[in-house]
Design a protein around this motif. Structure first.
Motif, PDB file in Angstrom:
ATOM      1  N   THR A 131       0.846  -1.190   0.000  1.00 58.83           N
ATOM      2  CA  THR A 131       0.000   0.000   0.000  1.00 58.83           C
ATOM      3  C   THR A 131       0.880   1.238   0.000  1.00 58.83           C
ATOM      4  OG1 THR A 131      -1.715  -1.139   1.249  1.00 58.83           O
ATOM      5  CG2 THR A 131      -1.765   1.278   1.287  1.00 58.83           C
ATOM      6  N   PRO A 132       0.835   2.049  -1.062  1.00 54.09           N
ATOM      7  CA  PRO A 132       1.634   3.277  -1.041  1.00 54.09           C
ATOM      8  C   PRO A 132       0.983   4.338  -0.154  1.00 54.09           C
ATOM      9  CG  PRO A 132       0.412   3.141  -3.105  1.00 54.09           C
ATOM     10  CD  PRO A 132       0.098   1.888  -2.329  1.00 54.09           C
ATOM     11  N   ILE A 133       1.796   5.037   0.594  1.00 55.88           N
ATOM     12  CA  ILE A 133       1.342   6.220   1.339  1.00 55.88           C
ATOM     13  C   ILE A 133       1.873   7.407   0.541  1.00 55.88           C
ATOM     14  CG2 ILE A 133       1.431   7.496   3.519  1.00 55.88           C
ATOM     15  CD1 ILE A 133       1.982   4.845   4.962  1.00 55.88           C
ATOM     16  N   ILE A 134       0.984   8.017  -0.228  1.00 55.69           N
ATOM     17  CA  ILE A 134       1.371   9.022  -1.219  1.00 55.69           C
ATOM     18  C   ILE A 134       1.269  10.415  -0.582  1.00 55.69           C
ATOM     19  CG2 ILE A 134       0.785   9.995  -3.479  1.00 55.69           C
ATOM     20  CD1 ILE A 134      -0.606   7.171  -4.025  1.00 55.69           C
ATOM     21  N   CYS A 135       2.421  11.085  -0.459  1.00 57.44           N
ATOM     22  CA  CYS A 135       2.452  12.347   0.298  1.00 57.44           C
ATOM     23  C   CYS A 135       2.360  13.579  -0.613  1.00 57.44           C
ATOM     24  CB  CYS A 135       3.752  12.449   1.083  1.00 57.44           C
ATOM     25  SG  CYS A 135       4.005  11.093   2.221  1.00 57.44           S
ATOM     26  N   VAL A 136       1.618  14.547  -0.138  1.00 58.10           N
ATOM     27  CA  VAL A 136       1.547  15.861  -0.785  1.00 58.10           C
ATOM     28  C   VAL A 136       1.593  16.929   0.318  1.00 58.10           C
ATOM     29  CG1 VAL A 136       0.170  14.981  -2.729  1.00 58.10           C
ATOM     30  CG2 VAL A 136      -0.996  15.993  -0.744  1.00 58.10           C
ATOM     31  N   GLY A 137       1.862  18.161  -0.091  1.00 58.92           N
ATOM     32  CA  GLY A 137       1.867  19.230   0.914  1.00 58.92           C
ATOM     33  C   GLY A 137       2.556  20.468   0.377  1.00 58.92           C
ATOM     34  N   SER A 171      -4.964   2.763  -1.877  1.00 65.51           N
ATOM     35  CA  SER A 171      -3.800   3.572  -1.501  1.00 65.51           C
ATOM     36  C   SER A 171      -4.145   4.423  -0.278  1.00 65.51           C
ATOM     37  CB  SER A 171      -3.402   4.503  -2.651  1.00 65.51           C
ATOM     38  OG  SER A 171      -3.073   3.765  -3.803  1.00 65.51           O
ATOM     39  N   VAL A 172      -3.127   5.022   0.297  1.00 69.89           N
ATOM     40  CA  VAL A 172      -3.309   5.971   1.394  1.00 69.89           C
ATOM     41  C   VAL A 172      -2.713   7.295   0.929  1.00 69.89           C
ATOM     42  CG1 VAL A 172      -2.619   6.525   3.769  1.00 69.89           C
ATOM     43  CG2 VAL A 172      -3.231   4.171   3.185  1.00 69.89           C
ATOM     44  N   LEU A 173      -3.404   8.385   1.165  1.00 71.76           N
ATOM     45  CA  LEU A 173      -2.845   9.706   0.875  1.00 71.76           C
ATOM     46  C   LEU A 173      -2.403  10.338   2.192  1.00 71.76           C
ATOM     47  CD1 LEU A 173      -5.581  11.065  -1.591  1.00 71.76           C
ATOM     48  CD2 LEU A 173      -3.534   9.717  -2.108  1.00 71.76           C
ATOM     49  N   ALA A 174      -1.419  11.200   2.128  1.00 69.82           N
ATOM     50  CA  ALA A 174      -1.003  11.912   3.338  1.00 69.82           C
ATOM     51  C   ALA A 174      -0.811  13.388   3.012  1.00 69.82           C
ATOM     52  CB  ALA A 174       0.283  11.322   3.892  1.00 69.82           C
ATOM     53  N   TYR A 175      -1.506  14.215   3.754  1.00 72.47           N
ATOM     54  CA  TYR A 175      -1.314  15.662   3.637  1.00 72.47           C
ATOM     55  C   TYR A 175      -0.307  16.107   4.684  1.00 72.47           C
ATOM     56  CZ  TYR A 175      -1.999  20.651   4.216  1.00 72.47           C
ATOM     57  OH  TYR A 175      -1.763  22.000   4.333  1.00 72.47           O
ATOM     58  N   GLU A 176       0.856  16.521   4.210  1.00 67.61           N
ATOM     59  CA  GLU A 176       1.913  16.975   5.114  1.00 67.61           C
ATOM     60  C   GLU A 176       2.376  18.360   4.695  1.00 67.61           C
ATOM     61  OE1 GLU A 176       3.930  13.380   7.207  1.00 67.61           O
ATOM     62  OE2 GLU A 176       5.073  13.956   5.447  1.00 67.61           O
ATOM     63  N   LEU A 199      -8.773  17.065  -0.900  1.00 67.28           N
ATOM     64  CA  LEU A 199      -8.123  15.917  -1.553  1.00 67.28           C
ATOM     65  C   LEU A 199      -9.151  14.822  -1.816  1.00 67.28           C
ATOM     66  CD1 LEU A 199      -4.721  15.621   0.387  1.00 67.28           C
ATOM     67  CD2 LEU A 199      -5.135  16.639  -1.855  1.00 67.28           C
ATOM     68  N   ARG A 200     -10.039  14.595  -0.855  1.00 63.27           N
ATOM     69  CA  ARG A 200     -11.072  13.578  -1.026  1.00 63.27           C
ATOM     70  C   ARG A 200     -12.023  13.980  -2.172  1.00 63.27           C
ATOM     71  NH1 ARG A 200     -11.629   9.765   2.273  1.00 63.27           N
ATOM     72  NH2 ARG A 200     -10.978  10.888   4.133  1.00 63.27           N
ATOM     73  N   ALA A 201     -12.381  15.247  -2.209  1.00 66.11           N
ATOM     74  CA  ALA A 201     -13.272  15.729  -3.277  1.00 66.11           C
ATOM     75  C   ALA A 201     -12.597  15.539  -4.637  1.00 66.11           C
ATOM     76  CB  ALA A 201     -13.616  17.199  -3.040  1.00 66.11           C
ATOM     77  N   CYS A 202     -11.299  15.780  -4.674  1.00 64.98           N
ATOM     78  CA  CYS A 202     -10.536  15.617  -5.912  1.00 64.98           C
ATOM     79  C   CYS A 202     -10.577  14.153  -6.359  1.00 64.98           C
ATOM     80  CB  CYS A 202      -9.100  16.089  -5.643  1.00 64.98           C
ATOM     81  SG  CYS A 202      -7.998  15.920  -7.019  1.00 64.98           S
ATOM     82  N   VAL A 203     -10.355  13.226  -5.425  1.00 69.83           N
ATOM     83  CA  VAL A 203     -10.388  11.800  -5.760  1.00 69.83           C
ATOM     84  C   VAL A 203     -11.796  11.382  -6.188  1.00 69.83           C
ATOM     85  CG1 VAL A 203     -10.132   9.458  -4.827  1.00 69.83           C
ATOM     86  CG2 VAL A 203      -8.430  11.196  -4.290  1.00 69.83           C
ATOM     87  N   ARG A 204     -12.818  11.921  -5.519  1.00 75.21           N
ATOM     88  CA  ARG A 204     -14.198  11.605  -5.923  1.00 75.21           C
ATOM     89  C   ARG A 204     -14.436  12.015  -7.371  1.00 75.21           C
ATOM     90  NH1 ARG A 204     -18.037  11.303  -1.099  1.00 75.21           N
ATOM     91  NH2 ARG A 204     -19.692  11.772  -2.580  1.00 75.21           N
ATOM     92  N   GLY A 212     -13.421   7.864  -3.471  1.00 71.45           N
ATOM     93  CA  GLY A 212     -13.197   9.003  -2.577  1.00 71.45           C
ATOM     94  C   GLY A 212     -13.591   8.688  -1.140  1.00 71.45           C
ATOM     95  N   ASP A 213     -14.674   7.933  -0.994  1.00 72.52           N
ATOM     96  CA  ASP A 213     -15.135   7.584   0.356  1.00 72.52           C
ATOM     97  C   ASP A 213     -14.254   6.524   1.012  1.00 72.52           C
ATOM     98  OD1 ASP A 213     -17.210   9.354   0.317  1.00 72.52           O
ATOM     99  OD2 ASP A 213     -18.691   7.903  -0.410  1.00 72.52           O
ATOM    100  N   THR A 214     -13.586   5.737   0.178  1.00 72.24           N
ATOM    101  CA  THR A 214     -12.802   4.605   0.700  1.00 72.24           C
ATOM    102  C   THR A 214     -11.361   4.995   1.017  1.00 72.24           C
ATOM    103  OG1 THR A 214     -14.119   3.143  -0.678  1.00 72.24           O
ATOM    104  CG2 THR A 214     -12.083   2.230   0.200  1.00 72.24           C
ATOM    105  N   VAL A 215     -10.775   5.856   0.191  1.00 70.88           N
ATOM    106  CA  VAL A 215      -9.343   6.147   0.342  1.00 70.88           C
ATOM    107  C   VAL A 215      -9.072   6.810   1.702  1.00 70.88           C
ATOM    108  CG1 VAL A 215      -9.369   8.451  -0.777  1.00 70.88           C
ATOM    109  CG2 VAL A 215      -7.310   7.039  -0.885  1.00 70.88           C
TER     110      VAL A 215
END
Ligand SMILES: O=C(CO)COP(=O)(O)O
Length: 264
Positions: A131-137, A171-176, A199-204, A212-215
């Motif tokens: 499972t990737p933990i994909i970071c943005v920030g 996947s998992v997203l991370a806001y940092e 970020l969730r709205a973007c994925v939706r 979007g609801d699952t990630v």
């Protein structure tokens, strides 16, 4: 729809602790959590040590049948070959890793990683069951100019390029926010919620409402036992990516047990 996203508390050790120190920390963490009767259904717990520690952590986790999961802080986008210094997703999978961080701001900054490379790394991880933990920030200047939402949604769109809906859901997203990493300057719960919701709205919009609801979306940046409960009370914050505080067993165990704390 009410979601069923299991919270994830992941400790990113960065460039800290050798393999012997890693075993001591994971052992103490497991004892502390079992002593406090931690409910792993209420918060999954993962450690992300340096590559050289992972085999030792695997031996401990398997031998003692610990519920703690583990992973790596980076992965090669390549399968194998002439790529000196790289470690493949297949190698990490063979070591029993569940997670791998991709696109951490420190790698984007010091190793010039682009969104396209982050997407390649996430794809390589998913191909091998990690499972990737994909970071943005965003950095401080972007935040001060009010560009944080746009910055993060552009990053997340680029970092998910080419992934299927199913892969994004897994996947998992991370806001940092970069200005909150290692600075003691935690984002307010409202700051964290604002970007995680966007970020969730973007994925939706790109991969569908269900995805979007699952990630799961984590917050990272100066998370501590004293601020974790308020962050976790936000509807779109599904966990924490913890740096410095994950090196202190009692502090990290308390973070993992955020659900037992009052929201201050
Ligand atoms: O970068 C981080 C986790 O990946 C956050 O680090 P700190 O918790 O030390 O601010």
């Amino acid at each position: 729809m009410t979601h069923t996203r299991t919270p994830l508390m992941a400790g990113n050790w960065k460039l800290n602790l050798n393999h012997q120190e890693a075993v001591v920390l994971v052992q103490k963490l497991a004892w502390t959590l079992s002593d406090k009767r931690h409910d792993y259904a209420k918060a999954e717990v993962a450690v992300l040590p340096p590559f050289t520690d992972i085999r030792s952590v695997q031996t401990l986790v398997d031998g003692d049948r610990l519920s703690i999961k583990y992973g790596a802080q980076d992965v090669s986008p390549h399968e194998s070959g002439a790529y000196t210094g790289e470690v493949s997703a297949a190698m990490l999978a063979k070591l029993g890793c569940s997670y791998v961080v991709v696109g951490h701001s420190e790698r984007r900054q010091y190793h010039a990683e682009t969104d396209a490379l982050v997407a390649e790394k996430a794809t390589a991880a998913l191909k091998h069951g990690l499972t990737p933990i994909i970071c943005v920030g965003e950095g401080l200047e972007v935040r001060q100019a009010g560009g944080h939402v746009d910055h993060c949604t552009v990053q997340v769109t680029g970092s998910l390029a080419g992934l299927t809906a199913e892969q994004v859901a897994g996947s998992v997203l991370a806001y940092e926010p970069v200005w909150a990493i290692g600075t003691g300057e935690v984002a307010t719960p409202e700051d964290a919620q604002e970007v995680c919701a966007e970020l969730r709205a973007c994925v939706r919009s790109t991969h569908g409402d269900d995805v979007g609801d699952t990630v799961r979306i984590l917050y990272g940046g100066s998370v501590k036992a004293t601020n974790v409960a308020a962050l976790m009370a936000q509807p779109d914050v599904d966990g924490a990516l913890v740096g410095g505080a994950s090196l202190q067993v009692d502090e990290f165990a308390a973070i993992c047990r955020f659900y037992a704390m009052p929201v201050l």
